[in-house]
Design an enzyme around this catalytic site. Structure first.
Site, short mmCIF file in Angstrom:
data_model
loop_
_atom_site.label_atom_id
_atom_site.label_comp_id
_atom_site.label_asym_id
_atom_site.label_seq_id
_atom_site.Cartn_x
_atom_site.Cartn_y
_atom_site.Cartn_z
N THR A 133 86.76 55.00 45.86
CA THR A 133 86.15 53.89 44.92
C THR A 133 87.30 53.88 43.69
O THR A 133 87.01 53.07 42.69
CB THR A 133 84.76 54.27 44.10
OG1 THR A 133 84.95 55.77 43.53
CG2 THR A 133 83.63 54.52 45.32
N GLU A 134 88.45 54.35 43.81
CA GLU A 134 89.50 54.45 42.82
C GLU A 134 89.82 53.10 42.48
O GLU A 134 90.13 52.82 41.31
CB GLU A 134 90.65 55.04 43.48
CG GLU A 134 90.78 56.72 43.50
CD GLU A 134 89.95 57.00 44.91
OE1 GLU A 134 89.94 58.19 45.32
OE2 GLU A 134 89.55 56.11 45.72
#
Length: 261
Positions: A133-134
Site C-alpha cells: 500500500t506504499e
C-alpha cells in the site's frame, strides 16, 4: 523485551515475530534481532530448516507507526541508512543456506509481504490479507521489490505496486505469493507436512538446489546488494520529497492526503 521468539525442535528453528500488540510491525530492534537470528540459523549445522511466523493475529503489518514517524522527520541520509538495514534483513532471508518456510498466520503488509516473498515456501491461513500500500503514502515498496517481483512476476507487481490494493489469501495463492492456502486450524499440519518432506532430502543437496534455482533466475547475492543500494536511495529520496512528506503526514494525522480524490 526481545522482538522475536526463537525455538528449536528436531532440527527445525522457528522464529516468530513477537510484537503482537502492534501486529508484529518492524522497528529498528526487530530488524536487527531478526537479521542476527537468520545469520545464526544459517551458520548452525544443527538447523535443517527454518520456519518464520508471527505471534498473535498477524504475520507482520510492515512498518511500525513510531518508526514511520521518526523516518518522516529524518534526513535523506538517515532514511537511506534505515532502508539499507531493512534491505539487508530481507536479503539475508533470501540467501540463508537452509530451506525456509513462511507460516503466514495472519495479515502481511508492506515489508511483511517482502518476508513472505523471500522465503522458499509460503503457506498461509485462508483468512490472511495482504497489501503493498506504499503508493497511498506517496512512496513505493522499494527495498522489497526484487523479492516480490521474483515471487509474483512483473505483471502482477505492476498492478499491485500501482493500485496499493489489499487482497486475500486466495488471490495471494493465485498470483504465486503463497504456495498453499489452508484453513487456520490446518496451518500447522500443512507446515509440518512440508517439513517432513524437507527432512527426507540431503542438506547439502538442498543448499545447492536453492542456489541453483536462484542462479537460473539470474539472482545472486552480489547483484542483490547492488539493487538494495539503488532501492534504498530511491525510498530515501521519496520519503523526504514533498509528496512523501504529505503522504506520511496524512497517514500519521489520520487524514486523506492532498492528492486523494
Amino acid at each position: 523485551m526481545p522482538a522475536i521468539l526463537v525455538t528449536d525442535r528436531d532440527g527445525v528453528r522457528r522464529i516468530a515475530l513477537d510484537r503482537p500488540d502492534v501486529h508484529n510491525a518492524f522497528d529498528d530492534a526487530l530488524i536487527a534481532e531478526l537479521t542476527a537470528a537468520l545469520v545464526d540459523a544459517g551458520q548452525d549445522s544443527a538447523v535443517r530448516a527454518l520456519v518464520l511466523t508471527g505471534t498473535g493475529a498477524s504475520f507482520s503489518a510492515g512498518a511500525d507507526l513510531n518508526w514511520m514517524r521518526g523516518m518522516a522527520a529524518a534526513s535523506e541520509q538517515e532514511n537511506r541508512e534505515d532502508s539499507l538495514r531493512l534491505a539487508a534483513l530481507v536479503r539475508t532471508l533470501q540467501f540463508v543456506p537452509k530451506p525456509t518456510i513462511a507460516r503466514v498466520n495472519g495479515a502481511a503488509y508492506g515489508g511483511g509481504v517482502g518476508l513472505v516473498a523471500a522465503c522458499d515456501i509460503a503457506i498461509g491461513a485462508e483468512h490472511a490479507r495482504f497489501g503493498l500500500t506504499e503508493v497511498k503514502l506517496g512512496l513505493v515498496p522499494a527495498v522489497i521489490s526484487p523479492y516480490v517481483v521474483a515471487a509474483i512476476g512483473v505483471r502482477q507487481a505492476r498492478r499491485l505496486f500501482l493500485t496499493g490494493e489489499t487482497f486475500d489469501a486466495a488471490e495471494a495463492g493465485r498470483i504465486g505469493l503463497l504456495h498453499r492456502v489452508v484453513p487456520a486450524e490446518a496451518l500447522d499440519e500443512a507446515v509440518d507436512f512440508t517439513l517432513a518432506l524437507l527432512a527426507k532430502a540431503g542438506p547439502q543437496a538442498q543448499r545447492e538446489a536453492k542456489r541453483l534455482a536462484l542462479r537460473m533466475a539470474g539472482i545472486d547475492e552480489e547483484r542483490a546488494g547492488r539493487l538494495d543500494a539503488e532501492n534504498a536511495e530511491l525510498i530515501a529520496r521519496l520519503r523526504v520529497s514533498d509528496e512523501g512528506q504529505e503522504g506520511l503526514g496524512a497517514f500519521l494525522d489520520k487524514r486523506a492526503p492532498g492528492w486523494a480524490a
